[in-house]
Design an enzyme around this catalytic site. Structure first.
Site, PDB file in Angstrom:
ATOM      1  N   GLU A  29       0.821  -1.201   0.000  1.00  0.00           N
ATOM      2  CA  GLU A  29       0.000   0.000   0.000  1.00  0.00           C
ATOM      3  C   GLU A  29       0.866   1.266   0.000  1.00  0.00           C
ATOM      4  O   GLU A  29       0.544   2.251  -0.668  1.00  0.00           O
ATOM      5  CB  GLU A  29      -0.934   0.012   1.218  1.00  0.00           C
ATOM      6  CG  GLU A  29      -2.004  -1.059   1.200  1.00  0.00           C
ATOM      7  CD  GLU A  29      -1.522  -2.366   1.800  1.00  0.00           C
ATOM      8  OE1 GLU A  29      -0.289  -2.505   2.018  1.00  0.00           O
ATOM      9  OE2 GLU A  29      -2.357  -3.258   2.040  1.00  0.00           O
ATOM     10  N   PRO A  79      10.200 -15.911   0.212  1.00  0.00           N
ATOM     11  CA  PRO A  79       8.979 -16.071   1.012  1.00  0.00           C
ATOM     12  C   PRO A  79       8.343 -14.734   1.349  1.00  0.00           C
ATOM     13  O   PRO A  79       9.028 -13.713   1.479  1.00  0.00           O
ATOM     14  CB  PRO A  79       9.474 -16.773   2.285  1.00  0.00           C
ATOM     15  CG  PRO A  79      10.842 -17.285   1.958  1.00  0.00           C
ATOM     16  CD  PRO A  79      11.394 -16.350   0.930  1.00  0.00           C
ATOM     17  N   ARG A  80       7.032 -14.747   1.480  1.00  0.00           N
ATOM     18  CA  ARG A  80       6.316 -13.525   1.866  1.00  0.00           C
ATOM     19  C   ARG A  80       6.730 -13.085   3.259  1.00  0.00           C
ATOM     20  O   ARG A  80       6.793 -11.885   3.541  1.00  0.00           O
ATOM     21  CB  ARG A  80       4.800 -13.789   1.819  1.00  0.00           C
ATOM     22  CG  ARG A  80       3.944 -12.602   2.260  1.00  0.00           C
ATOM     23  CD  ARG A  80       4.060 -11.445   1.285  1.00  0.00           C
ATOM     24  NE  ARG A  80       3.210 -10.325   1.662  1.00  0.00           N
ATOM     25  CZ  ARG A  80       3.536  -9.383   2.551  1.00  0.00           C
ATOM     26  NH1 ARG A  80       4.718  -9.439   3.157  1.00  0.00           N
ATOM     27  NH2 ARG A  80       2.716  -8.406   2.844  1.00  0.00           N
ATOM     28  N   GLY A 104      12.094  -5.887   0.835  1.00  0.00           N
ATOM     29  CA  GLY A 104      12.375  -4.676   0.090  1.00  0.00           C
ATOM     30  C   GLY A 104      13.357  -4.860  -1.050  1.00  0.00           C
ATOM     31  O   GLY A 104      13.799  -3.871  -1.641  1.00  0.00           O
ATOM     32  N   GLU A 105      13.700  -6.113  -1.385  1.00  0.00           N
ATOM     33  CA  GLU A 105      14.648  -6.360  -2.467  1.00  0.00           C
ATOM     34  C   GLU A 105      14.040  -7.176  -3.605  1.00  0.00           C
ATOM     35  O   GLU A 105      14.752  -7.831  -4.349  1.00  0.00           O
ATOM     36  CB  GLU A 105      15.895  -7.062  -1.939  1.00  0.00           C
ATOM     37  CG  GLU A 105      16.771  -6.200  -1.059  1.00  0.00           C
ATOM     38  CD  GLU A 105      18.170  -6.757  -0.921  1.00  0.00           C
ATOM     39  OE1 GLU A 105      19.140  -6.067  -1.301  1.00  0.00           O
ATOM     40  OE2 GLU A 105      18.300  -7.903  -0.421  1.00  0.00           O
ATOM     41  N   ASN A 121       0.349  -9.689  -5.622  1.00  0.00           N
ATOM     42  CA  ASN A 121       0.346  -8.774  -6.758  1.00  0.00           C
ATOM     43  C   ASN A 121       1.311  -9.240  -7.858  1.00  0.00           C
ATOM     44  O   ASN A 121       2.517  -9.342  -7.624  1.00  0.00           O
ATOM     45  CB  ASN A 121       0.742  -7.381  -6.267  1.00  0.00           C
ATOM     46  CG  ASN A 121       0.651  -6.333  -7.348  1.00  0.00           C
ATOM     47  OD1 ASN A 121       0.122  -6.577  -8.419  1.00  0.00           O
ATOM     48  ND2 ASN A 121       1.164  -5.159  -7.058  1.00  0.00           N
ATOM     49  N   PRO A 122       0.811  -9.504  -9.089  1.00  0.00           N
ATOM     50  CA  PRO A 122       1.680  -9.941 -10.184  1.00  0.00           C
ATOM     51  C   PRO A 122       2.265  -8.798 -11.001  1.00  0.00           C
ATOM     52  O   PRO A 122       2.970  -9.035 -11.983  1.00  0.00           O
ATOM     53  CB  PRO A 122       0.737 -10.776 -11.047  1.00  0.00           C
ATOM     54  CG  PRO A 122      -0.582 -10.079 -10.903  1.00  0.00           C
ATOM     55  CD  PRO A 122      -0.623  -9.552  -9.485  1.00  0.00           C
ATOM     56  N   LEU A 123       1.972  -7.554 -10.634  1.00  0.00           N
ATOM     57  CA  LEU A 123       2.398  -6.436 -11.464  1.00  0.00           C
ATOM     58  C   LEU A 123       3.911  -6.228 -11.448  1.00  0.00           C
ATOM     59  O   LEU A 123       4.504  -5.871 -12.468  1.00  0.00           O
ATOM     60  CB  LEU A 123       1.689  -5.156 -11.019  1.00  0.00           C
ATOM     61  CG  LEU A 123       0.193  -5.107 -11.335  1.00  0.00           C
ATOM     62  CD1 LEU A 123      -0.449  -3.896 -10.677  1.00  0.00           C
ATOM     63  CD2 LEU A 123      -0.045  -5.079 -12.842  1.00  0.00           C
ATOM     64  N   GLU A 124       4.546  -6.436 -10.298  1.00  0.00           N
ATOM     65  CA  GLU A 124       5.996  -6.237 -10.247  1.00  0.00           C
ATOM     66  C   GLU A 124       6.742  -7.174 -11.184  1.00  0.00           C
ATOM     67  O   GLU A 124       7.611  -6.726 -11.945  1.00  0.00           O
ATOM     68  CB  GLU A 124       6.496  -6.362  -8.812  1.00  0.00           C
ATOM     69  CG  GLU A 124       6.101  -5.175  -7.938  1.00  0.00           C
ATOM     70  CD  GLU A 124       6.690  -5.253  -6.543  1.00  0.00           C
ATOM     71  OE1 GLU A 124       7.163  -6.345  -6.158  1.00  0.00           O
ATOM     72  OE2 GLU A 124       6.678  -4.235  -5.829  1.00  0.00           O
TER      73      GLU A 124
END
Length: 437
Positions: free
Chosen positions: A68, A270-271, A312-313, A337-340
């Site tokens: 977000e 991993p998330r 963050g990487e 999210n698949p956008l990255e």
């Protein structure tokens, strides 16, 4: 009758919160001990400010976590560019770090106050925001009520409601109506989300698209990428990102099935990095050699798995491959999210449980840039097919980049929707230049 039920529920929520408020310190202390809270800034969670309030108009942005926060950064920059002061609250240490790295001293960051009246009132009394802009689906009853009572406009941007969240609110329409009527405007990601917000009592509602499409590609450490590429050399790679429990095991199975034929290197991100010790032990038990980012382990020819155990990487990990499986979709629900990966030139594979990103996946799949797989066997076949078919992989990558380009425009649409609230503050800022009290 419904109004009475809503008042009773909100009154009970308030008084229960007030009763347990003095004991919340133990909860925050436990979270700090686990590294989930910044112990040095714990007072901010009680609404105590750790920075002076600038003079002039001020907008309060709230973004729960990294996704977000990243989504609203371009919007924050646009509002700040107009001379309006910004205080951004987030709920996690990682999102605080992202805000510091990408926004620097141009905004004030605070941890979001707990949704108890004493904390929220203290926060609002100090910061006196002229406008509150909330990202996605952060609905905190006491915060919304307090803002409403102070007649501070509340706008929800990049709004979305998952199937589960919408279902929960539908069971309590009287409560949803009492809360959502406090929103001055909802700017939703999709027509489906807009319809859901309207059903729950929000008006007016407009559709902008997904702000995450209008963000910059995730940054990366160029030296680290060069270092790892030199170590990987000509080995084929694929990544399993944002994985949840069970999906790392699936990645290990895929690796064992394919490594003899392809000389494969598997990247697992991993998330929740705190699970990485257990993940490494599980992979070692399969006879797989693991290198970890946090240990600065080299990727040698014997390395099977590169474990991305940092936050963050993602920009680094995705630039190390052209094939990405996006997790929370095979053995967990909701999807990620698949956008990255689409932005960074990856052919995308995903399980079918992608309810939280249904519209995005539909567009990617329609254009041929994402494939949905049913099980581990199908995942292995999909990874192998993409690794050995350069033309097919390239077409999927190009389709993903094109889809992202087609989806852009949410930022400008959001700014248009916010203009009735932002323009008066812009004028006020010009008449009263920003400065510290």
């Amino acid at each position: 009758m419904s109004r009475m039920l809503a008042r009773l529920a909100l009154s009970s929520y308030r008084w229960i919160g007030t009763a347990i408020y003095p004991f919340v310190w133990s909860y925050l202390a436990a979270r700090a001990a686990k590294g989930k809270e910044d112990g040095t800034r714990r007072q901010e969670r009680y609404g105590h400010a750790s920075a002076p309030r600038p003079q002039g108009p001020l907008v309060w942005f709230h973004a729960a976590s990294v996704g977000e926060t990243t989504a609203v950064i371009p919007l924050i920059k646009e509002v700040s560019r107009r001379g309006i002061a910004i205080v951004l609250t987030t709920g996690t240490k990682t999102s605080a770090r992202v805000a510091a790295e990408r926004l620097g001293p141009s905004i004030i960051h605070q941890y979001v106050p707990l949704d108890f009246k004493p904390a929220v009132s203290r926060f609002l009394d100090y910061w006196e925001p002229d406008l509150a802009i909330i990202a996605e689906s952060e609905i905190w009853p006491m915060t919304m009520v307090e803002l409403g009572q102070r007649h501070i406009p509340q706008v929800l941007v990049n709004g979305r409601l998952s199937d589960r969240t919408f279902g929960r609110w539908k069971k309590r329409p009287w409560l949803a109506d009492a809360l959502f009527e406090n929103l001055a405007l909802v700017i939703a990601q999709s027509e489906l989300d807009a319809d859901r917000f309207r059903t729950l009592g929000a008006l007016p509602v407009m559709v902008s698209g997904n702000l995450k499409v209008d963000t910059d590609a995730p940054p990366h450490d160029g030296n680290a990428l060069k270092h790892y590429r030199q170590q990987i050399r000509d080995r084929k790679t694929w990544a399993a990102i944002s994985t949840f429990e069970g999906e790392e095991n699936a990645a290990g199975i895929v690796h064992r099935a394919l490594k003899e034929r392809t000389g494969l290197l598997t990247i697992i991100v991993p998330r929740h990095p705190e699970r990485c010790d257990a993940i490494e032990a599980m992979l070692n038990a399969k006879g797989l050699t693991v290198a970890r980012r946090t240990r600065n382990d080299p990727i040698t020819p014997e390395t099977d798995i590169f474990l991305g155990d940092t936050i963050g990487e993602m920009g680094l990990y995705l630039r190390m491959t052209e094939v990405a499986f996006v997790g929370r979709s095979l053995f967990a629900e909701g999807g990620q999210n698949p956008l990255e990966p689409a932005m960074l030139g990856c052919a995308i594979l995903s399980g079918g449980n992608v309810q939280n990103f249904r519209d995005t996946y539909q567009m990617l799949a329609k254009n041929g840039s994402a494939k949905i797989i049913r099980d581990v066997e199908m995942l292995a076949k999909g990874v192998n097919y993409l690794l050995i078919n350069d033309e097919v992989r390239r077409k999927m990558i190009d389709a993903g980049l094109e889809t992202v380009h087609e989806m852009r425009g949410a930022l400008s649409a959001t700014i248009r929707g916010l203009e009735p609230y932002i323009n008066p503050l812009t004028v006020k800022a010009r008449l009263q230049p920003r400065g510290d009290n």
